[in-house]
Design a protein around this motif. Structure first.
Motif, PDB file in Angstrom:
ATOM      1  N   PRO A   1       0.782  -1.239   0.000  1.00 11.59           N
ATOM      2  CA  PRO A   1       0.000   0.000   0.000  1.00 11.59           C
ATOM      3  C   PRO A   1       0.814   1.290   0.000  1.00 11.59           C
ATOM      4  N   HIS A   2       2.135   1.177   0.095  1.00 18.79           N
ATOM      5  CA  HIS A   2       2.960   2.361   0.357  1.00 18.79           C
ATOM      6  C   HIS A   2       3.280   3.073  -0.956  1.00 18.79           C
ATOM      7  N   ARG A   3       2.366   3.850  -1.415  1.00 23.76           N
ATOM      8  CA  ARG A   3       2.476   4.471  -2.734  1.00 23.76           C
ATOM      9  C   ARG A   3       2.533   5.996  -2.597  1.00 23.76           C
ATOM     10  N   LYS A   4       1.465   6.667  -2.971  1.00 26.63           N
ATOM     11  CA  LYS A   4       1.431   8.131  -3.004  1.00 26.63           C
ATOM     12  C   LYS A   4       1.591   8.723  -1.603  1.00 26.63           C
ATOM     13  N   GLY A   5       2.331   9.808  -1.524  1.00 23.68           N
ATOM     14  CA  GLY A   5       2.456  10.530  -0.263  1.00 23.68           C
ATOM     15  C   GLY A   5       3.679  10.185   0.558  1.00 23.68           C
ATOM     16  N   ASN A   6       4.415   9.166   0.157  1.00 18.31           N
ATOM     17  CA  ASN A   6       5.646   8.817   0.866  1.00 18.31           C
ATOM     18  C   ASN A   6       6.840   9.509   0.212  1.00 18.31           C
ATOM     19  N   LEU A   7       7.610  10.230   1.022  1.00 16.00           N
ATOM     20  CA  LEU A   7       8.836  10.828   0.508  1.00 16.00           C
ATOM     21  C   LEU A   7       9.899   9.755   0.311  1.00 16.00           C
ATOM     22  N   TYR A   8      10.040   8.899   1.321  1.00 16.08           N
ATOM     23  CA  TYR A   8      11.057   7.860   1.240  1.00 16.08           C
ATOM     24  C   TYR A   8      10.825   6.797   2.304  1.00 16.08           C
ATOM     25  N   ASN A   9      11.503   5.689   2.114  1.00 18.83           N
ATOM     26  CA  ASN A   9      11.514   4.579   3.057  1.00 18.83           C
ATOM     27  C   ASN A   9      12.860   4.575   3.782  1.00 18.83           C
ATOM     28  N   ILE A  10      12.832   4.256   5.080  1.00 16.57           N
ATOM     29  CA  ILE A  10      14.072   4.125   5.847  1.00 16.57           C
ATOM     30  C   ILE A  10      14.219   2.683   6.304  1.00 16.57           C
ATOM     31  N   GLN A  11      15.428   2.182   6.179  1.00 16.67           N
ATOM     32  CA  GLN A  11      15.782   0.896   6.773  1.00 16.67           C
ATOM     33  C   GLN A  11      16.877   1.132   7.812  1.00 16.67           C
ATOM     34  N   TYR A  12      16.669   0.593   9.018  1.00 16.60           N
ATOM     35  CA  TYR A  12      17.673   0.674  10.077  1.00 16.60           C
ATOM     36  C   TYR A  12      18.275  -0.717  10.258  1.00 16.60           C
ATOM     37  N   LEU A  13      19.605  -0.794  10.334  1.00 16.79           N
ATOM     38  CA  LEU A  13      20.261  -2.090  10.521  1.00 16.79           C
ATOM     39  C   LEU A  13      21.362  -1.961  11.554  1.00 16.79           C
ATOM     40  N   VAL A  14      21.479  -2.990  12.382  1.00 16.12           N
ATOM     41  CA  VAL A  14      22.631  -3.125  13.268  1.00 16.12           C
ATOM     42  C   VAL A  14      23.212  -4.507  13.019  1.00 16.12           C
ATOM     43  N   ASN A  15      24.531  -4.570  12.859  1.00 16.17           N
ATOM     44  CA  ASN A  15      25.209  -5.784  12.416  1.00 16.17           C
ATOM     45  C   ASN A  15      26.373  -6.063  13.351  1.00 16.17           C
ATOM     46  N   TRP A  16      26.440  -7.292  13.859  1.00 13.52           N
ATOM     47  CA  TRP A  16      27.522  -7.613  14.794  1.00 13.52           C
ATOM     48  C   TRP A  16      28.006  -9.040  14.584  1.00 13.52           C
ATOM     49  N   LYS A  17      29.193  -9.320  15.110  1.00 11.68           N
ATOM     50  CA  LYS A  17      29.800 -10.646  14.974  1.00 11.68           C
ATOM     51  C   LYS A  17      29.526 -11.485  16.218  1.00 11.68           C
ATOM     52  N   GLY A  18      29.249 -12.758  15.997  1.00 14.61           N
ATOM     53  CA  GLY A  18      29.073 -13.688  17.112  1.00 14.61           C
ATOM     54  C   GLY A  18      27.822 -13.415  17.923  1.00 14.61           C
ATOM     55  N   ASN A  19      27.832 -13.918  19.156  1.00 12.98           N
ATOM     56  CA  ASN A  19      26.662 -13.782  20.030  1.00 12.98           C
ATOM     57  C   ASN A  19      26.883 -12.783  21.157  1.00 12.98           C
ATOM     58  N   ASN A  20      28.017 -12.082  21.124  1.00 14.96           N
ATOM     59  CA  ASN A  20      28.321 -11.157  22.207  1.00 14.96           C
ATOM     60  C   ASN A  20      27.380  -9.954  22.201  1.00 14.96           C
ATOM     61  N   ASN A  21      26.825  -9.672  23.382  1.00 13.29           N
ATOM     62  CA  ASN A  21      25.996  -8.476  23.570  1.00 13.29           C
ATOM     63  C   ASN A  21      24.801  -8.407  22.624  1.00 13.29           C
ATOM     64  N   GLU A  22      24.261  -9.562  22.250  1.00 12.99           N
ATOM     65  CA  GLU A  22      23.131  -9.555  21.318  1.00 12.99           C
ATOM     66  C   GLU A  22      21.971  -8.727  21.844  1.00 12.99           C
ATOM     67  N   GLU A  23      21.647  -8.882  23.113  1.00 12.42           N
ATOM     68  CA  GLU A  23      20.523  -8.133  23.675  1.00 12.42           C
ATOM     69  C   GLU A  23      20.766  -6.630  23.596  1.00 12.42           C
ATOM     70  N   LYS A  24      22.013  -6.229  23.791  1.00 12.38           N
ATOM     71  CA  LYS A  24      22.345  -4.810  23.709  1.00 12.38           C
ATOM     72  C   LYS A  24      22.117  -4.275  22.297  1.00 12.38           C
ATOM     73  N   HIS A  25      22.501  -5.042  21.305  1.00 14.22           N
ATOM     74  CA  HIS A  25      22.330  -4.610  19.918  1.00 14.22           C
ATOM     75  C   HIS A  25      20.845  -4.576  19.533  1.00 14.22           C
ATOM     76  N   LEU A  26      20.106  -5.564  19.997  1.00 12.37           N
ATOM     77  CA  LEU A  26      18.667  -5.575  19.722  1.00 12.37           C
ATOM     78  C   LEU A  26      17.986  -4.393  20.398  1.00 12.37           C
ATOM     79  N   LEU A  27      18.468  -4.037  21.573  1.00 15.58           N
ATOM     80  CA  LEU A  27      17.917  -2.882  22.279  1.00 15.58           C
ATOM     81  C   LEU A  27      18.196  -1.602  21.504  1.00 15.58           C
ATOM     82  N   TRP A  28      19.391  -1.500  20.916  1.00 12.34           N
ATOM     83  CA  TRP A  28      19.698  -0.304  20.116  1.00 12.34           C
ATOM     84  C   TRP A  28      18.693  -0.145  18.986  1.00 12.34           C
ATOM     85  N   ALA A  29      18.357  -1.240  18.301  1.00 11.29           N
ATOM     86  CA  ALA A  29      17.388  -1.175  17.205  1.00 11.29           C
ATOM     87  C   ALA A  29      16.047  -0.645  17.699  1.00 11.29           C
ATOM     88  N   LYS A  30      15.628  -1.088  18.863  1.00  9.04           N
ATOM     89  CA  LYS A  30      14.362  -0.604  19.425  1.00  9.04           C
ATOM     90  C   LYS A  30      14.456   0.867  19.820  1.00  9.04           C
TER      91      LYS A  30
END
Length: 528
Positions: A418-447
């Motif tokens: 449905p995302h057609r008329k009236g949208n200036l742009y779409n934003i994608q946010y990504l956080v990328n990390w190695k291994g399992n260290n601090n996963e909860e912290k990175h997920l919290l940053w996304a939120k």
């Protein structure tokens, strides 16, 4: 719940809770069922089935995983089926129903939440890696592409057949065609040609009874639903028939890098006012990233594809976006398939066969979210976002994709997207990390960055792109999640089209066989 289903369900739960022998029993029952369904050909079944007891199981499971969060989970498929023929998928559907198993489909393996890899309930993965043929027909400017093909494979085959045809799908070559078109499929030709799903003219899908449908037999409602409305909620897509688009012999690209000191914030602020109003041949994406290293520098990239030569591009830029200071020396002329390579991050002189690579070189964990913007964000709002990018120790990125052009001319109800008329742009946010260290912290940053952006993005509902799947928005918690419960996430993806999707789902798959954490619910479903 029928007693036969309940008995099988309890057996399947045993390996999760206390038994290591139960999976072997389920594997045996499924294999026996499959052999029976396929006429007693046990040798054929052995070639396509990979159980947890198989030495090849880990290799097949992880071959195309894009996110190490998925394979580290204990909620893996009981078995993997890699069919060569639609009859083997039909048999898998019937056997899954008989044994009370769910069925998940992997075409490219890029689902942001790994829903083909993970489930809290026992399931079978159908991996379409062996079903990826592509037939280009230049006489009517169409192509049949099987769902297991990647976007890169499709682009490659089109380029081999024609120098003046292309297709408006996504920018990542290893993404599967089956899933991308199912969710819409936005790419750099979106402003000129719309979405990949806007160019589907026919399809083959297997329903919950194992019957194969084309557009005529599935009906126009189902055909509408699967083009951007989650085809995995309705059946297993076998192939799409797509309409190709014409592309010019010369395409121009540029990558302009700017720093905050060079006025990047002012340029992005200005970009918001003009990117959606530029000529439809021109798309300028903005990629803002913190590299995740100790330098803590913000990198801003203006990344562009123009369907034409530099002699046309420079006057357009001088008129519409002179602040960027683009010069001819910043630009590279190429053909369309080279522009695909350019946008994907390759050198344009690299061998085109790189587009056939279905695996990613980096095996990291990531989390993504998305938004739509309808009004320009003030400078101080942008500055706050940059600050948050720099505060996170892992690699973070915000990708701005401009809309406008033909997207303003297509009705919200033309397809489920449905995302057609009236949208200036779409934003994608990504956080990328190695291994399992601090996963909860990175997920919290996304939120946290998602929460921070609340005042600046779409509202009622706060919209999201279905192909950037995000289970934080809400999820189905049981087999019969109610429509009202699912609407919490469903209206964010599909807005007013969500109810129609549920109506079609209720009619086409009334037993809700095809379901996952964010599948379309039955309209009249009642939770247990």
């Amino acid at each position: 719940m029928p007693m036969s289903y309940l008995a099988v369900f309890l057996i399947l739960l045993l390996p999760i809770s206390c038994s290591s022998s139960a999976p072997t029993l389920v594997e045996k029952k499924f294999k026996e069922c499959l052999i029976t369904q396929l006429g007693g050909n046990s040798q054929s079944v052995e070639k396509i089935i990979f159980t947890k007891s198989s030495s090849q199981y880990p290799q097949v499971l992880e071959a195309r995983e894009q996110n190490t969060r998925w394979v580290n989970s204990s909620w893996k498929p009981i078995l993997i089926l890699a069919p060569f023929h639609e009859s083997e998928i039909q048999a898998a559907i019937r056997c899954s129903k008989e044994l009370g198993l769910q069925l998940r489909v992997r075409s490219g393996g890029h689902d942001y939440e790994g829903q083909s890899y993970l489930s809290e309930v026992p399931f079978v993965m159908v991996d379409l890696i062996n079903m990826r043929s592509i037939q280009v027909n230049l006489c009517d400017e169409t192509a049949w592409v099987q769902a297991g093909a990647s976007v890169g494979e499709l682009y490659y085959q089109i380029s081999k057949a024609s120098k003046v045809h292309g297709f408006p799908a996504g920018t990542c070559p290893s993404v599967g065609v089956g899933g991308q078109i199912s969710g819409g499929g936005q790419g750099v030709m979106l402003r000129k040609h719309g979405l990949a799903a806007d160019h589907v003219v026919d399809a083959y899908i297997i329903d919950a009874n194992g019957k194969i449908h084309d557009r005529k037999s599935m009906g126009e409602d189902v055909f509408w639903a699967i083009r951007g409305g989650s085809s995995t909620s309705f059946g297993v897509i076998l192939a799409w028939k797509i309409r190709l688009v014409r592309v010019p012999p010369i395409v121009t690209g540029f990558n302009l890098r700017k720093t905050v000191e060079e006025g990047a914030n002012n340029l992005i602020h200005r970009w918001q006012y003009i990117a959606h109003e530029l000529h439809e041949d021109l798309v300028i994406r903005v990629i803002v990233q913190n590299s995740g290293d100790k330098s803590k520098t913000l990198r801003v990239l203006f990344n562009s594809q123009f369907l034409g030569g530099v002699d046309r591009l420079i006057p357009l830029m001088n008129k519409s976006f002179p602040e960027l200071g683009l010069q001819a020396k910043d630009c590279t002329e190429m053909n369309w398939i080279q522009s695909v390579m350019f946008i994907a991050g390759y050198n344009i002189d690299d061998p085109l066969e790189l587009l056939l690579n279905r695996t990613t070189t980096s095996k990291n964990s990531f989390k993504a979210k998305s938004d739509y913007v309808k009004e320009p964000i003030p400078k101080d709002g942008l500055e706050g976002a940059w600050k948050m990018l720099l505060e996170e120790e892992a690699a973070t990125v915000m990708i701005f994709e401009p809309y406008g052009g033909i997207m303003n001319e297509i009705s919200e109800s033309e397809t489920p997207f449905p995302h057609r008329k009236g949208n200036l742009y779409n934003i994608q946010y990504l956080v990328n990390w190695k291994g399992n260290n601090n996963e909860e912290k990175h997920l919290l940053w996304a939120k946290m960055i998602y929460r921070y952006m609340t005042p600046y993005v779409s509202k009622f509902p706060r919209a999201a792109y279905f192909n950037y799947k995000d289970l934080d928005l809400g999820k189905n918690l049981h087999d019969n999640t109610s429509y009202s419960t699912a609407s919490v996430w469903g209206e964010k993806y599909f807005k007013g089209n969500f109810r129609r999707l549920a109506q079609i789902k209720t009619k086409f798959d009334p037993q809700n066989f095809f379901r996952n954490e964010q599948s379309i619910p039955l309209l009249d479903a009642h939770p247990y």
